[in-house]
Motif scaffolding. Sequence first.
Motif, PDB file in Angstrom:
ATOM      1  N   THR A 167     -33.411 -51.314  17.850  1.00  0.00           N
ATOM      2  CA  THR A 167     -33.881 -50.248  16.963  1.00  0.00           C
ATOM      3  C   THR A 167     -33.637 -48.894  17.606  1.00  0.00           C
ATOM      4  O   THR A 167     -33.549 -48.784  18.837  1.00  0.00           O
ATOM      5  N   THR A 168     -33.551 -47.878  16.769  1.00  0.00           N
ATOM      6  CA  THR A 168     -33.437 -46.504  17.260  1.00  0.00           C
ATOM      7  C   THR A 168     -34.743 -45.743  17.061  1.00  0.00           C
ATOM      8  O   THR A 168     -34.830 -44.566  17.383  1.00  0.00           O
ATOM      9  N   ASP A 169     -35.764 -46.414  16.533  1.00  0.00           N
ATOM     10  CA  ASP A 169     -37.052 -45.777  16.269  1.00  0.00           C
ATOM     11  C   ASP A 169     -37.730 -45.423  17.596  1.00  0.00           C
ATOM     12  O   ASP A 169     -38.042 -46.306  18.407  1.00  0.00           O
ATOM     13  N   GLU A 170     -37.960 -44.134  17.801  1.00  0.00           N
ATOM     14  CA  GLU A 170     -38.485 -43.677  19.084  1.00  0.00           C
ATOM     15  C   GLU A 170     -39.918 -44.151  19.337  1.00  0.00           C
ATOM     16  O   GLU A 170     -40.304 -44.388  20.481  1.00  0.00           O
ATOM     17  N   GLU A 171     -40.709 -44.288  18.281  1.00  0.00           N
ATOM     18  CA  GLU A 171     -42.088 -44.740  18.452  1.00  0.00           C
ATOM     19  C   GLU A 171     -42.130 -46.165  18.993  1.00  0.00           C
ATOM     20  O   GLU A 171     -42.876 -46.465  19.933  1.00  0.00           O
ATOM     21  N   VAL A 172     -41.316 -47.036  18.418  1.00  0.00           N
ATOM     22  CA  VAL A 172     -41.273 -48.428  18.876  1.00  0.00           C
ATOM     23  C   VAL A 172     -40.654 -48.513  20.260  1.00  0.00           C
ATOM     24  O   VAL A 172     -41.137 -49.259  21.128  1.00  0.00           O
ATOM     25  N   ARG A 173     -39.593 -47.762  20.494  1.00  0.00           N
ATOM     26  CA  ARG A 173     -38.946 -47.791  21.806  1.00  0.00           C
ATOM     27  C   ARG A 173     -39.885 -47.291  22.895  1.00  0.00           C
ATOM     28  O   ARG A 173     -39.903 -47.820  24.015  1.00  0.00           O
ATOM     29  N   ARG A 174     -40.677 -46.272  22.577  1.00  0.00           N
ATOM     30  CA  ARG A 174     -41.637 -45.741  23.545  1.00  0.00           C
ATOM     31  C   ARG A 174     -42.716 -46.768  23.854  1.00  0.00           C
ATOM     32  O   ARG A 174     -43.098 -46.964  25.016  1.00  0.00           O
ATOM     33  N   LEU A 175     -43.227 -47.446  22.823  1.00  0.00           N
ATOM     34  CA  LEU A 175     -44.223 -48.495  23.033  1.00  0.00           C
ATOM     35  C   LEU A 175     -43.635 -49.624  23.881  1.00  0.00           C
ATOM     36  O   LEU A 175     -44.277 -50.109  24.814  1.00  0.00           O
ATOM     37  N   ALA A 176     -42.412 -50.035  23.549  1.00  0.00           N
ATOM     38  CA  ALA A 176     -41.759 -51.112  24.298  1.00  0.00           C
ATOM     39  C   ALA A 176     -41.588 -50.718  25.767  1.00  0.00           C
ATOM     40  O   ALA A 176     -41.819 -51.531  26.678  1.00  0.00           O
ATOM     41  N   TYR A 177     -41.208 -49.476  26.007  1.00  0.00           N
ATOM     42  CA  TYR A 177     -41.044 -48.990  27.380  1.00  0.00           C
ATOM     43  C   TYR A 177     -42.372 -49.037  28.128  1.00  0.00           C
ATOM     44  O   TYR A 177     -42.448 -49.507  29.274  1.00  0.00           O
ATOM     45  N   ASP A 178     -43.437 -48.562  27.478  1.00  0.00           N
ATOM     46  CA  ASP A 178     -44.755 -48.547  28.113  1.00  0.00           C
ATOM     47  C   ASP A 178     -45.224 -49.966  28.447  1.00  0.00           C
ATOM     48  O   ASP A 178     -45.763 -50.211  29.529  1.00  0.00           O
ATOM     49  N   ILE A 179     -45.019 -50.898  27.516  1.00  0.00           N
ATOM     50  CA  ILE A 179     -45.422 -52.284  27.749  1.00  0.00           C
ATOM     51  C   ILE A 179     -44.625 -52.880  28.904  1.00  0.00           C
ATOM     52  O   ILE A 179     -45.178 -53.542  29.793  1.00  0.00           O
ATOM     53  N   ALA A 180     -43.307 -52.648  28.894  1.00  0.00           N
ATOM     54  CA  ALA A 180     -42.464 -53.206  29.953  1.00  0.00           C
ATOM     55  C   ALA A 180     -42.860 -52.663  31.319  1.00  0.00           C
ATOM     56  O   ALA A 180     -42.990 -53.424  32.290  1.00  0.00           O
ATOM     57  N   GLN A 181     -43.065 -51.349  31.412  1.00  0.00           N
ATOM     58  CA  GLN A 181     -43.443 -50.745  32.684  1.00  0.00           C
ATOM     59  C   GLN A 181     -44.791 -51.266  33.178  1.00  0.00           C
ATOM     60  O   GLN A 181     -44.944 -51.657  34.335  1.00  0.00           O
ATOM     61  N   THR A 182     -45.778 -51.250  32.283  1.00  0.00           N
ATOM     62  CA  THR A 182     -47.127 -51.661  32.661  1.00  0.00           C
ATOM     63  C   THR A 182     -47.184 -53.124  33.076  1.00  0.00           C
ATOM     64  O   THR A 182     -47.742 -53.473  34.119  1.00  0.00           O
ATOM     65  N   GLN A 183     -46.583 -53.985  32.264  1.00  0.00           N
ATOM     66  CA  GLN A 183     -46.712 -55.411  32.540  1.00  0.00           C
ATOM     67  C   GLN A 183     -45.807 -55.864  33.680  1.00  0.00           C
ATOM     68  O   GLN A 183     -46.142 -56.811  34.404  1.00  0.00           O
ATOM     69  N   ALA A 184     -44.676 -55.204  33.885  1.00  0.00           N
ATOM     70  CA  ALA A 184     -43.858 -55.517  35.065  1.00  0.00           C
ATOM     71  C   ALA A 184     -44.614 -55.115  36.329  1.00  0.00           C
ATOM     72  O   ALA A 184     -44.605 -55.839  37.335  1.00  0.00           O
ATOM     73  N   ASN A 185     -45.272 -53.976  36.266  1.00  0.00           N
ATOM     74  CA  ASN A 185     -46.078 -53.511  37.397  1.00  0.00           C
ATOM     75  C   ASN A 185     -47.208 -54.490  37.698  1.00  0.00           C
ATOM     76  O   ASN A 185     -47.410 -54.912  38.850  1.00  0.00           O
TER      77      ASN A 185
END
Length: 207
Positions: A69-87
């Motif tokens: 997707t190119t939707d920035e809201e979803v991409r931002r959420l996905a980024y936050d989840i990936a960063q937080t849960q990888a950490n």
Amino acid sequence: MRKSAGWIASAAAAVLVAAGAITYAVAADDGGTGGTVPAADSADAGFARDMAVHHQQAVEMAYIVRDRTTDEEVRRLAYDIAQTQANQRGMLLGWLDLWGLPKVSSDAPMSWMGMGGMADGEDGALMPGMATDTELEKLGTLKGKQAEVFFLQLMTDHHKGGIHMAEGCVAKCTVGVEKRLAQGMVDAQQSEIALMADMLRARGAKA
């Protein structure tokens, strides 16, 4: 492609930083256990192992939707989840290393919660809330709004399963720093579930 590579590298870096830093966190707070290492079959060890697996799938789903997707809201959420849960995954695995405990167990997932055998691992879904292999494959075939909606639905279920596990650790774990991490997961993921419900409604879909 460079942006994608940089994003993955950032998530990987977070894991390395967390894994290295966690030694100091545990050393500073033995959770009232007097420095006693948790047993391999304890809630502390079981939660660390199971949630590390649970988190890994969330990171995988976030990577998938980011490129669908190119939707920035979803991409931002996905980024936050990936960063937080990888950490957090790095922290959980770091604890197991510090305790000298195996990262895998012959016990069924969720045994530490008294739920051994309740998650049958059908189609790759090892624990409550986890997506099946078929669902992950489907997510990888969708684009745009369809990918956004399916991701938000899968991640809502994933968070609900994660909250259930984290609440189990809050109740059963003995290491203070781990209990606090688990409570933090509950609070953050409840907030994200509410956010995802709003995002689904905005797309004319339900959780």
